[in-house]
Enzyme design. Structure first.
Site, mmCIF file in Angstrom:
data_model
loop_
_atom_site.group_PDB
_atom_site.id
_atom_site.type_symbol
_atom_site.label_atom_id
_atom_site.label_comp_id
_atom_site.label_asym_id
_atom_site.label_seq_id
_atom_site.Cartn_x
_atom_site.Cartn_y
_atom_site.Cartn_z
ATOM 1 N N CYS A 33 0.814 -1.213 0.000
ATOM 2 C CA CYS A 33 0.000 0.000 0.000
ATOM 3 C C CYS A 33 0.850 1.266 0.000
ATOM 4 O O CYS A 33 0.329 2.349 -0.234
ATOM 5 C CB CYS A 33 -0.931 0.008 1.205
ATOM 6 S SG CYS A 33 -0.038 0.055 2.757
ATOM 7 N N CYS A 106 -1.812 -4.489 8.353
ATOM 8 C CA CYS A 106 -1.417 -3.146 8.774
ATOM 9 C C CYS A 106 -0.654 -3.185 10.097
ATOM 10 O O CYS A 106 0.187 -2.320 10.359
ATOM 11 C CB CYS A 106 -2.634 -2.239 8.896
ATOM 12 S SG CYS A 106 -3.659 -2.201 7.422
HETATM 13 FE FE1 FES Z 1 -1.387 0.344 4.367
HETATM 14 FE FE2 FES Z 1 -3.029 -0.227 6.309
HETATM 15 S S1 FES Z 1 -3.511 -0.062 4.190
HETATM 16 S S2 FES Z 1 -0.915 -0.056 6.411
#
Ligand code: FES
Length: 128
Positions: A33, A106
């Site tokens: 992400c 995460c």
């Molecule tokens: Fe990247 Fe949560 S979506 S750390």
């Protein structure tokens, strides 16, 4: 859905901000992400043990990343470095009353950034 505890730590993050006089700063980025986290630690030596006297974080990421950063600072504060090294992503998620399955990854950020800070502290103290 997020637990009340996750929402609380997201809305009122504990120990947030850069620590200018930190003894070490750990860093971890999530390659999927792109979120990024820094964990700062200040260490005191007491009774022959290295203790995390102060800890803070900066997180550029999602709500779960911010809540897990906040929680890990509470879990690690006052612990020895050896104890803090054993904190896992599951410990963090459990302390927050769980995370949605798609957000479990995460909590890696917080655990890995803390472990990186501890490694950097040791390598600064005892250069190879
Ligand atoms: Fe990247 Fe949560 S979506 S750390």
């Amino acid at each position: 859905m997020y637990s009340d505890k996750v929402l609380d730590h997201f809305k009122n993050p504990r120990n947030m901000g850069e620590m200018k006089d930190a003894d070490a700063c750990g860093e971890y980025g999530n390659p999927i992400c792109g979120d990024l986290m820094f964990i700062y630690i200040k260490v005191d030596r007491r009774n022959g043990k290295d203790i995390i006297n102060d800890i803070s974080f900066q997180t550029f990421g999602c709500a779960a990343a911010i809540a897990t950063s906040s929680m890990i600072t509470e879990l690690a504060k006052g612990k020895t470095l050896e104890e803090a090294k054993t904190i896992t992503r599951d410990d963090i998620a459990n302390s927050l009353g769980g995370l949605p399955p798609q957000k479990l990854h995460c909590s890696n950020l917080a655990a890995d950034a803390l472990h990186d800070a501890i490694e950097k502290y040791y390598s600064k103290k005892e250069p190879q």
